[in-house]
Scaffold this motif. Structure first.
Motif, PDB file in Angstrom:
ATOM      1  N   ASP A  75     -14.909 -26.601 -11.869  1.00  0.00           N
ATOM      2  CA  ASP A  75     -13.555 -26.762 -11.349  1.00  0.00           C
ATOM      3  C   ASP A  75     -13.309 -25.733 -10.249  1.00  0.00           C
ATOM      4  OD1 ASP A  75     -12.904 -28.866 -13.030  1.00  0.00           O
ATOM      5  OD2 ASP A  75     -12.011 -27.568 -14.554  1.00  0.00           O
ATOM      6  N   THR A  76     -12.386 -26.062  -9.353  1.00  0.00           N
ATOM      7  CA  THR A  76     -12.079 -25.144  -8.256  1.00  0.00           C
ATOM      8  C   THR A  76     -10.961 -24.183  -8.651  1.00  0.00           C
ATOM      9  OG1 THR A  76     -10.453 -26.613  -7.263  1.00  0.00           O
ATOM     10  CG2 THR A  76     -12.754 -26.824  -6.490  1.00  0.00           C
ATOM     11  N   VAL A  77     -10.936 -23.060  -7.964  1.00  0.00           N
ATOM     12  CA  VAL A  77      -9.900 -22.060  -8.188  1.00  0.00           C
ATOM     13  C   VAL A  77      -8.517 -22.662  -7.953  1.00  0.00           C
ATOM     14  CG1 VAL A  77      -8.922 -19.931  -7.241  1.00  0.00           C
ATOM     15  CG2 VAL A  77     -11.368 -20.067  -7.759  1.00  0.00           C
ATOM     16  N   SER A  78      -8.379 -23.473  -6.903  1.00  0.00           N
ATOM     17  CA  SER A  78      -7.056 -24.046  -6.623  1.00  0.00           C
ATOM     18  C   SER A  78      -6.596 -24.970  -7.747  1.00  0.00           C
ATOM     19  CB  SER A  78      -7.045 -24.770  -5.280  1.00  0.00           C
ATOM     20  OG  SER A  78      -7.927 -25.865  -5.287  1.00  0.00           O
ATOM     21  N   THR A  97      -9.027 -15.839 -15.854  1.00  0.00           N
ATOM     22  CA  THR A  97      -7.699 -15.284 -16.088  1.00  0.00           C
ATOM     23  C   THR A  97      -6.974 -15.061 -14.770  1.00  0.00           C
ATOM     24  OG1 THR A  97      -8.422 -12.984 -15.957  1.00  0.00           O
ATOM     25  CG2 THR A  97      -8.576 -14.061 -18.122  1.00  0.00           C
ATOM     26  N   GLU A  98      -5.682 -14.773 -14.897  1.00  0.00           N
ATOM     27  CA  GLU A  98      -4.899 -14.425 -13.714  1.00  0.00           C
ATOM     28  C   GLU A  98      -5.547 -13.248 -12.983  1.00  0.00           C
ATOM     29  OE1 GLU A  98      -1.337 -13.573 -15.876  1.00  0.00           O
ATOM     30  OE2 GLU A  98      -0.407 -15.472 -15.271  1.00  0.00           O
ATOM     31  N   THR A  99      -6.068 -12.300 -13.724  1.00  0.00           N
ATOM     32  CA  THR A  99      -6.717 -11.131 -13.125  1.00  0.00           C
ATOM     33  C   THR A  99      -7.915 -11.545 -12.283  1.00  0.00           C
ATOM     34  OG1 THR A  99      -5.993  -9.739 -14.951  1.00  0.00           O
ATOM     35  CG2 THR A  99      -7.807  -8.905 -13.611  1.00  0.00           C
ATOM     36  N   ASP A 100      -8.698 -12.499 -12.770  1.00  0.00           N
ATOM     37  CA  ASP A 100      -9.847 -12.987 -11.997  1.00  0.00           C
ATOM     38  C   ASP A 100      -9.376 -13.586 -10.673  1.00  0.00           C
ATOM     39  OD1 ASP A 100     -11.743 -12.320 -14.014  1.00  0.00           O
ATOM     40  OD2 ASP A 100     -11.244 -14.170 -15.070  1.00  0.00           O
ATOM     41  N   LEU A 101      -8.267 -14.319 -10.716  1.00  0.00           N
ATOM     42  CA  LEU A 101      -7.732 -14.922  -9.489  1.00  0.00           C
ATOM     43  C   LEU A 101      -7.193 -13.852  -8.548  1.00  0.00           C
ATOM     44  CD1 LEU A 101      -5.893 -18.074 -10.890  1.00  0.00           C
ATOM     45  CD2 LEU A 101      -8.231 -17.887 -10.050  1.00  0.00           C
ATOM     46  N   MET A 152     -15.247 -16.347 -13.119  1.00  0.00           N
ATOM     47  CA  MET A 152     -14.812 -16.165 -14.509  1.00  0.00           C
ATOM     48  C   MET A 152     -15.341 -14.860 -15.085  1.00  0.00           C
ATOM     49  SD  MET A 152     -17.321 -18.799 -16.473  1.00  0.00           S
ATOM     50  CE  MET A 152     -19.091 -18.503 -16.518  1.00  0.00           C
ATOM     51  N   SER A 153     -14.669 -14.400 -16.122  1.00  0.00           N
ATOM     52  CA  SER A 153     -15.134 -13.238 -16.869  1.00  0.00           C
ATOM     53  C   SER A 153     -16.192 -13.718 -17.857  1.00  0.00           C
ATOM     54  CB  SER A 153     -13.974 -12.594 -17.633  1.00  0.00           C
ATOM     55  OG  SER A 153     -12.974 -12.168 -16.745  1.00  0.00           O
ATOM     56  N   SER A 154     -17.338 -13.069 -17.816  1.00  0.00           N
ATOM     57  CA  SER A 154     -18.438 -13.455 -18.678  1.00  0.00           C
ATOM     58  C   SER A 154     -19.335 -12.237 -18.864  1.00  0.00           C
ATOM     59  CB  SER A 154     -19.219 -14.594 -18.020  1.00  0.00           C
ATOM     60  OG  SER A 154     -20.280 -15.006 -18.832  1.00  0.00           O
ATOM     61  N   PRO A 155     -19.928 -12.010 -20.003  1.00  0.00           N
ATOM     62  CA  PRO A 155     -19.888 -12.849 -21.190  1.00  0.00           C
ATOM     63  C   PRO A 155     -18.490 -12.806 -21.825  1.00  0.00           C
ATOM     64  CG  PRO A 155     -21.064 -10.831 -21.672  1.00  0.00           C
ATOM     65  CD  PRO A 155     -20.740 -10.813 -20.213  1.00  0.00           C
ATOM     66  N   ILE A 156     -18.151 -13.876 -22.481  1.00  0.00           N
ATOM     67  CA  ILE A 156     -16.828 -14.006 -23.078  1.00  0.00           C
ATOM     68  C   ILE A 156     -16.770 -13.250 -24.396  1.00  0.00           C
ATOM     69  CG2 ILE A 156     -17.386 -16.174 -24.233  1.00  0.00           C
ATOM     70  CD1 ILE A 156     -14.457 -17.033 -23.506  1.00  0.00           C
ATOM     71  N   ILE A 157     -15.625 -12.668 -24.655  1.00  0.00           N
ATOM     72  CA  ILE A 157     -15.409 -11.940 -25.902  1.00  0.00           C
ATOM     73  C   ILE A 157     -14.711 -12.895 -26.862  1.00  0.00           C
ATOM     74  CG2 ILE A 157     -14.297  -9.945 -26.951  1.00  0.00           C
ATOM     75  CD1 ILE A 157     -14.503  -8.660 -24.078  1.00  0.00           C
ATOM     76  N   THR A 158     -15.285 -13.039 -28.045  1.00  0.00           N
ATOM     77  CA  THR A 158     -14.784 -14.026 -28.995  1.00  0.00           C
ATOM     78  C   THR A 158     -14.470 -13.392 -30.346  1.00  0.00           C
ATOM     79  OG1 THR A 158     -16.999 -14.571 -29.795  1.00  0.00           O
ATOM     80  CG2 THR A 158     -16.170 -15.852 -27.922  1.00  0.00           C
ATOM     81  N   ILE A 159     -13.811 -14.181 -31.169  1.00  0.00           N
ATOM     82  CA  ILE A 159     -13.517 -13.797 -32.548  1.00  0.00           C
ATOM     83  C   ILE A 159     -13.533 -15.079 -33.371  1.00  0.00           C
ATOM     84  CG2 ILE A 159     -10.998 -14.016 -32.359  1.00  0.00           C
ATOM     85  CD1 ILE A 159     -10.966 -11.258 -34.008  1.00  0.00           C
ATOM     86  N   THR A 160     -13.751 -14.961 -34.677  1.00  0.00           N
ATOM     87  CA  THR A 160     -13.723 -16.147 -35.526  1.00  0.00           C
ATOM     88  C   THR A 160     -12.321 -16.325 -36.110  1.00  0.00           C
ATOM     89  OG1 THR A 160     -14.335 -15.004 -37.568  1.00  0.00           O
ATOM     90  CG2 THR A 160     -16.143 -15.807 -36.158  1.00  0.00           C
TER      91      THR A 160
END
Length: 162
Positions: free
Chosen positions: A18-21, A48-52, A103-111
């Motif tokens: 997908d594109t940023v726009s 995230t907004e921060t990435d943009l 994008m932010s990667s690697p992604i931080i996850t939780i169960t």
């Protein structure tokens, strides 16, 4: 209280292609600050907004031009003009960038079975506002700081992430 009790299940997602726009538009219309990014069925990252906003960051005055001492008075405005031209070029390309490149990667996850205290602690330690909730490698939901605040205050979460 567990993450599954506070999270938003089945969150809005996007693709690495997908594109940023287009993603910026989704964030605006859905009033959300971050979207899990999928590469097919694999969770690839979070945009995230921060990435943009980072896309809009520019460097200081250009170092490409160094004029002799008598012209130092006009050197800085010329450097700023060169920097502005670079900024304009960058801005024209931002909207067509692929989400997978910012994008932010690697992604931080939780169960979903973790306590919300663990989610809050992880967000604070990593200085992030949201976590992807997973079961194995399958995205189950998203939990934000706002979700945690609503949960501990006894309120119902918003549907802003849907």
């Amino acid at each position: 209280m567990l993450v599954k009790d506070a999270m938003t299940p089945d969150p809005v997602t996007c693709s690495v292609d997908d594109t940023v726009s287009s993603i910026g538009g989704v964030m605006r219309t859905k009033h959300i600050g971050g979207i899990p990014v999928m590469d097919g069925t694999r969770l690839a990252g979070m945009v995230t907004e921060t990435d943009l906003l980072k896309l809009l960051m520019t460097k200081g005055p250009s170092d490409d031009l160094w004029l002799p001492s008598p012209l130092e008075v006009i050197e800085l405005p010329i450097r700023e003009f060169i920097n502005w031209e670079r900024t304009k070029e960058a801005l024209t390309d931002i909207g067509s960038k692929k989400v997978g490149t910012i994008m932010s990667s690697p992604i931080i996850t939780i169960t979903s079975e973790e306590d919300i205290e663990a989610a809050a602690d992880l967000m604070l330690k990593k200085k992030i506002d949201r976590l992807a909730v997973v079961s194995g490698e399958i995205l189950k939901g998203i939990i934000t700081r706002e979700d945690i605040v609503w949960a501990i205050s006894g309120g119902k979460g918003t549907d802003a992430h849907e």
